[in-house]
Design an enzyme around this catalytic site. Structure first.
Site, PDB file in Angstrom:
ATOM      1  N   ASN A  93      56.549  69.491   9.222  1.00  0.00           N
ATOM      2  CA  ASN A  93      58.331  70.081   9.259  1.00  0.00           C
ATOM      3  C   ASN A  93      58.481  70.922   8.571  1.00  0.00           C
ATOM      4  O   ASN A  93      58.373  70.607   6.862  1.00  0.00           O
ATOM      5  CB  ASN A  93      58.636  69.146   9.512  1.00  0.00           C
ATOM      6  CG  ASN A  93      60.650  69.203   9.954  1.00  0.00           C
ATOM      7  OD1 ASN A  93      61.351  70.467  10.217  1.00  0.00           O
ATOM      8  ND2 ASN A  93      61.218  67.927   8.487  1.00  0.00           N
ATOM      9  N   LEU A 136      61.204  58.888   8.985  1.00  0.00           N
ATOM     10  CA  LEU A 136      61.520  60.640   9.359  1.00  0.00           C
ATOM     11  C   LEU A 136      62.119  60.872   7.398  1.00  0.00           C
ATOM     12  O   LEU A 136      62.540  60.443   6.197  1.00  0.00           O
ATOM     13  CB  LEU A 136      63.212  60.137   9.374  1.00  0.00           C
ATOM     14  CG  LEU A 136      64.019  61.345   9.965  1.00  0.00           C
ATOM     15  CD1 LEU A 136      63.679  61.830  10.898  1.00  0.00           C
ATOM     16  CD2 LEU A 136      65.587  60.799  10.099  1.00  0.00           C
ATOM     17  N   ASP A 137      62.056  62.641   7.084  1.00  0.00           N
ATOM     18  CA  ASP A 137      61.267  62.698   5.999  1.00  0.00           C
ATOM     19  C   ASP A 137      61.028  62.885   5.634  1.00  0.00           C
ATOM     20  O   ASP A 137      61.606  62.259   3.974  1.00  0.00           O
ATOM     21  CB  ASP A 137      62.968  63.330   5.635  1.00  0.00           C
ATOM     22  CG  ASP A 137      63.058  64.727   7.092  1.00  0.00           C
ATOM     23  OD1 ASP A 137      62.554  65.365   7.569  1.00  0.00           O
ATOM     24  OD2 ASP A 137      64.366  64.103   7.568  1.00  0.00           O
ATOM     25  N   ARG A 189      62.977  58.432  24.724  1.00  0.00           N
ATOM     26  CA  ARG A 189      62.000  59.065  23.864  1.00  0.00           C
ATOM     27  C   ARG A 189      60.884  59.052  24.032  1.00  0.00           C
ATOM     28  O   ARG A 189      59.942  60.412  23.854  1.00  0.00           O
ATOM     29  CB  ARG A 189      62.258  58.584  22.018  1.00  0.00           C
ATOM     30  CG  ARG A 189      63.230  58.940  21.815  1.00  0.00           C
ATOM     31  CD  ARG A 189      63.549  58.548  20.141  1.00  0.00           C
ATOM     32  NE  ARG A 189      65.586  58.904  20.063  1.00  0.00           N
ATOM     33  CZ  ARG A 189      65.946  59.718  19.576  1.00  0.00           C
ATOM     34  NH1 ARG A 189      65.223  61.176  18.878  1.00  0.00           N
ATOM     35  NH2 ARG A 189      67.217  60.125  19.355  1.00  0.00           N
ATOM     36  N   ASN A 208      63.170  81.421  10.767  1.00  0.00           N
ATOM     37  CA  ASN A 208      61.905  80.405  10.320  1.00  0.00           C
ATOM     38  C   ASN A 208      60.782  81.134  11.668  1.00  0.00           C
ATOM     39  O   ASN A 208      60.013  81.554  10.343  1.00  0.00           O
ATOM     40  CB  ASN A 208      62.185  78.954  10.070  1.00  0.00           C
ATOM     41  CG  ASN A 208      62.870  78.308   8.915  1.00  0.00           C
ATOM     42  OD1 ASN A 208      61.998  78.968   7.615  1.00  0.00           O
ATOM     43  ND2 ASN A 208      63.928  78.097   8.981  1.00  0.00           N
ATOM     44  N   THR A 239      56.257  62.009   9.253  1.00  0.00           N
ATOM     45  CA  THR A 239      55.211  60.485   9.886  1.00  0.00           C
ATOM     46  C   THR A 239      56.242  59.830  10.655  1.00  0.00           C
ATOM     47  O   THR A 239      57.018  60.037  10.773  1.00  0.00           O
ATOM     48  CB  THR A 239      55.116  59.792   8.431  1.00  0.00           C
ATOM     49  OG1 THR A 239      56.203  59.509   7.686  1.00  0.00           O
ATOM     50  CG2 THR A 239      54.241  60.747   8.032  1.00  0.00           C
ATOM     51  N   GLY A 271      65.893  79.618  16.172  1.00  0.00           N
ATOM     52  CA  GLY A 271      64.377  80.123  15.028  1.00  0.00           C
ATOM     53  C   GLY A 271      63.999  81.369  14.287  1.00  0.00           C
ATOM     54  O   GLY A 271      63.199  81.579  14.378  1.00  0.00           O
ATOM     55  N   HIS A 311      62.082  71.016   5.471  1.00  0.00           N
ATOM     56  CA  HIS A 311      63.517  70.131   5.416  1.00  0.00           C
ATOM     57  C   HIS A 311      64.150  70.824   4.462  1.00  0.00           C
ATOM     58  O   HIS A 311      63.683  71.328   3.733  1.00  0.00           O
ATOM     59  CB  HIS A 311      63.107  68.345   5.679  1.00  0.00           C
ATOM     60  CG  HIS A 311      64.346  67.861   5.441  1.00  0.00           C
ATOM     61  ND1 HIS A 311      65.301  67.329   6.589  1.00  0.00           N
ATOM     62  CD2 HIS A 311      65.004  68.029   3.929  1.00  0.00           C
ATOM     63  CE1 HIS A 311      66.088  66.811   5.574  1.00  0.00           C
ATOM     64  NE2 HIS A 311      66.323  66.495   4.496  1.00  0.00           N
ATOM     65  N   ARG A 333      65.259  67.046  17.350  1.00  0.00           N
ATOM     66  CA  ARG A 333      64.568  65.467  17.856  1.00  0.00           C
ATOM     67  C   ARG A 333      63.776  65.282  16.986  1.00  0.00           C
ATOM     68  O   ARG A 333      63.215  65.359  17.085  1.00  0.00           O
ATOM     69  CB  ARG A 333      64.470  65.784  18.973  1.00  0.00           C
ATOM     70  CG  ARG A 333      65.029  66.594  20.275  1.00  0.00           C
ATOM     71  CD  ARG A 333      66.300  65.926  20.638  1.00  0.00           C
ATOM     72  NE  ARG A 333      65.921  64.598  21.042  1.00  0.00           N
ATOM     73  CZ  ARG A 333      66.481  63.315  21.444  1.00  0.00           C
ATOM     74  NH1 ARG A 333      68.494  64.242  20.832  1.00  0.00           N
ATOM     75  NH2 ARG A 333      67.142  62.342  21.738  1.00  0.00           N
TER      76      ARG A 333
HETATM   77  N1  NHR Z   1      59.929  63.220  13.815  1.00  0.00           N
HETATM   78  C1  NHR Z   1      59.545  62.089  12.786  1.00  0.00           C
HETATM   79  N2  NHR Z   1      58.305  61.179  12.982  1.00  0.00           N
HETATM   80  N3  NHR Z   1      59.359  62.301  11.409  1.00  0.00           N
HETATM   81  C2  NHR Z   1      60.290  63.374  11.286  1.00  0.00           C
HETATM   82  O1  NHR Z   1      60.127  63.381   9.501  1.00  0.00           O
HETATM   83  C3  NHR Z   1      60.773  64.394  11.695  1.00  0.00           C
HETATM   84  C4  NHR Z   1      60.360  64.442  13.405  1.00  0.00           C
HETATM   85  C5  NHR Z   1      61.239  64.963  14.175  1.00  0.00           C
HETATM   86  C6  NHR Z   1      61.632  66.124  14.041  1.00  0.00           C
HETATM   87  C7  NHR Z   1      63.177  66.861  11.444  1.00  0.00           C
HETATM   88  C8  NHR Z   1      64.672  66.356  10.517  1.00  0.00           C
HETATM   89  C9  NHR Z   1      64.539  67.123   9.055  1.00  0.00           C
HETATM   90  O2  NHR Z   1      63.923  68.001   8.628  1.00  0.00           O
HETATM   91  C10 NHR Z   1      62.342  66.228  12.058  1.00  0.00           C
HETATM   92  C11 NHR Z   1      61.492  64.994  10.948  1.00  0.00           C
HETATM   93  C12 NHR Z   1      65.879  65.655  13.248  1.00  0.00           C
HETATM   94  C13 NHR Z   1      67.006  64.785  12.870  1.00  0.00           C
HETATM   95  C14 NHR Z   1      68.090  63.714  13.415  1.00  0.00           C
HETATM   96  O3  NHR Z   1      68.722  63.041  13.675  1.00  0.00           O
HETATM   97  C15 NHR Z   1      67.181  64.298  11.958  1.00  0.00           C
HETATM   98  C16 NHR Z   1      66.118  64.696  10.849  1.00  0.00           C
HETATM   99  C17 NHR Z   1      65.146  65.591  11.672  1.00  0.00           C
HETATM  100  C18 NHR Z   1      65.644  66.178  12.663  1.00  0.00           C
HETATM  101  N4  NHR Z   1      68.085  64.197  15.207  1.00  0.00           N
HETATM  102  C19 NHR Z   1      68.768  63.522  16.394  1.00  0.00           C
HETATM  103  C20 NHR Z   1      68.103  62.382  17.453  1.00  0.00           C
HETATM  104  O4  NHR Z   1      68.571  61.391  18.057  1.00  0.00           O
HETATM  105  C21 NHR Z   1      69.558  64.835  17.349  1.00  0.00           C
HETATM  106  C22 NHR Z   1      69.899  65.615  16.505  1.00  0.00           C
HETATM  107  C23 NHR Z   1      70.785  66.777  17.416  1.00  0.00           C
HETATM  108  O5  NHR Z   1      70.807  66.705  18.198  1.00  0.00           O
HETATM  109  O6  NHR Z   1      72.098  67.135  16.550  1.00  0.00           O
HETATM  110  O7  NHR Z   1      66.758  63.044  17.768  1.00  0.00           O
HETATM  111  O8  NHR Z   1      66.400  67.113   9.133  1.00  0.00           O
HETATM  112  C1  GAR Z   2      65.811  75.143   9.049  1.00  0.00           C
HETATM  113  O1  GAR Z   2      67.436  75.051   7.474  1.00  0.00           O
HETATM  114  C2  GAR Z   2      65.601  73.703   9.131  1.00  0.00           C
HETATM  115  O2  GAR Z   2      65.798  73.867   7.375  1.00  0.00           O
HETATM  116  C3  GAR Z   2      66.749  72.985   9.358  1.00  0.00           C
HETATM  117  O3  GAR Z   2      67.850  73.415  10.325  1.00  0.00           O
HETATM  118  C4  GAR Z   2      67.182  74.910  10.268  1.00  0.00           C
HETATM  119  C5  GAR Z   2      66.848  76.113  11.106  1.00  0.00           C
HETATM  120  O4  GAR Z   2      66.841  77.664  11.299  1.00  0.00           O
HETATM  121  N1  GAR Z   2      66.203  71.860  10.240  1.00  0.00           N
HETATM  122  C6  GAR Z   2      66.336  70.806  10.050  1.00  0.00           C
HETATM  123  O5  GAR Z   2      67.802  70.230  10.193  1.00  0.00           O
HETATM  124  C7  GAR Z   2      65.982  70.053  10.612  1.00  0.00           C
HETATM  125  N2  GAR Z   2      66.525  68.642  11.183  1.00  0.00           N
HETATM  126  P1  GAR Z   2      66.124  78.112  12.547  1.00  0.00           P
HETATM  127  O6  GAR Z   2      66.460  77.398  13.298  1.00  0.00           O
HETATM  128  O7  GAR Z   2      67.015  79.869  11.992  1.00  0.00           O
HETATM  129  O8  GAR Z   2      65.368  78.438  11.915  1.00  0.00           O
END
Ligand code: NHR
Ligand code: GAR
Length: 192
Positions: A107, A144-145, A65, A13, A141, A11, A109, A91
Site C-alpha cells: 500500500n 491497518l497501516d 467485509r 498513482n 497486514t 488514480g 500511505h 476499503r
Molecule cells: N487493509 C488492511 N488489512 N491493512 C492495511 O494496512 C490497509 C488495508 C486497506 C487499505 C490503505 C489505508 C491508507 O493508506 C489500506 C491499508 C482505508 C481506511 C478506512 O478507514 C483506512 C486506511 C487505509 C484505507 N476506510 C474505511 C473503511 O471502513 C472507509 C473510508 C471511506 O470509504 O472513505 O474501510 O490510508
Molecule cells: C494518495 O495520496 C494515497 O496515498 C491516498 O489516497 C491518494 C490516492 O490518490 N491513500 C489513502 O489515503 C488510503 N487510505 P490517487 O487516487 O490519485 O492515486
C-alpha cells in the site's frame, strides 16, 4: 512480475505507474489488471485508456467485509497477480483477503509511518506543527497501516501550508516513490 492495482478514486498513482511502464522504467513489472470498489472511479478510465483489464464491484452490494473480500479475490485471481498494489484504495481489507495475498500486497500511505496511520493524515501533520510530511510504501497486514515499511519519501511542510497544498505536494512525491518501489521489487524477484 504481474501487477494488479486496486483503487477507489482518481488514480493518479496508477497514472504514474502507467507512465513509468510506457517509459520502460518499471523493471520487470507489468500492469495486468485494475480493480475498483467504486464503479465510476476515474482510475478505471485511466486503465481502459492504457488497454489494461478492469473489474469493479461495489462493496455496498455485500453485507459483510468478508463476503466482499471473497468476491474481490474471485475477480482478481484470474489475473494471476504476483503483486497487488493498493493505490488510493479506501476499503480496509479483512484477514480473509490479507491472508490470501500475504507477502504479495503493498500500500502507499500519505504520511511518514509510523506517524498518522489511518485517514486525514495531512490535517493531523499540520495540526501537530510538523516540519515535514511524506509518503510510505508498506506491506499490508491485518494491522491497518502497520506492516513493515519498504520505502518512504519526505516532503517539507511550508510555513503557511494548507491541507490541500500539502496533499498535492505529497501526491506528487508519491508519483516518484511508487514506481521506484515497484521497479525495485520486480528486479529483486527471480523468474519474473
Ligand atoms: N487493509 C488492511 N488489512 N491493512 C492495511 O494496512 C490497509 C488495508 C486497506 C487499505 C490503505 C489505508 C491508507 O493508506 C489500506 C491499508 C482505508 C481506511 C478506512 O478507514 C483506512 C486506511 C487505509 C484505507 N476506510 C474505511 C473503511 O471502513 C472507509 C473510508 C471511506 O470509504 O472513505 O474501510 O490510508
Ligand atoms: C494518495 O495520496 C494515497 O496515498 C491516498 O489516497 C491518494 C490516492 O490518490 N491513500 C489513502 O489515503 C488510503 N487510505 P490517487 O487516487 O490519485 O492515486
Amino acid at each position: 512480475m504481474r501487477i494488479v492495482c486496486l483503487l477507489s478514486g482518481s488514480g493518479t498513482n496508477l497514472g504514474a505507474l502507467i507512465e513509468a511502464q510506457q517509459r520502460r522504467q518499471l523493471g520487470n513489472a507489468k500492469l495486468v489488471g485494475v480493480f475498483s470498489n467504486v464503479l465510476d472511479a476515474h482510475g478505471l478510465q485511466r486503465a481502459r485508456d492504457a488497454n489494461i483489464a478492469t473489474e469493479a464491484l461495489s462493496h455496498r452490494a455485500f453485507s459483510t467485509r468478508e463476503d466482499f473480500d471473497r468476491a474481490v479475490i474471485q475477480r482478481v485471481s484470474p489475473w494471476q497477480p504476483d503483486l497487488i498494489v493498493l493505490a488510493g484504495f479506501m476499503r480496509i481489507m479483512s484477514p480473509v483477503f490479507v491472508a490470501h495475498y500475504h507477502g504479495r500486497l503493498i500500500n502507499i500511505h500519505p504520511s511518514l509511518l509510523p506517524k498518522y496511520r489511518g485517514l486525514d493524515t495531512h490535517r493531523r501533520a499540520l495540526e501537530a506543527g510538523d516540519t515535514e510530511a511524506g509518503a510510505t510504501v508498506h506491506w499490508v497486514t491485518e494491522e491497518l497501516d502497520g506492516g513493515d515499511i519498504i520505502d518512504q519519501i519526505r516532503v517539507p511542510i511550508e510555513p503557511n501550508d494548507t491541507v490541500d497544498r500539502l496533499r498535492e505536494r505529497v501526491l506528487q512525491a508519491e508519483h516518484v516513490l511508487y514506481p521506484r518501489v515497484i521497479r525495485a521489487l520486480s528486479l529483486s524477484e527471480k523468474a519474473s
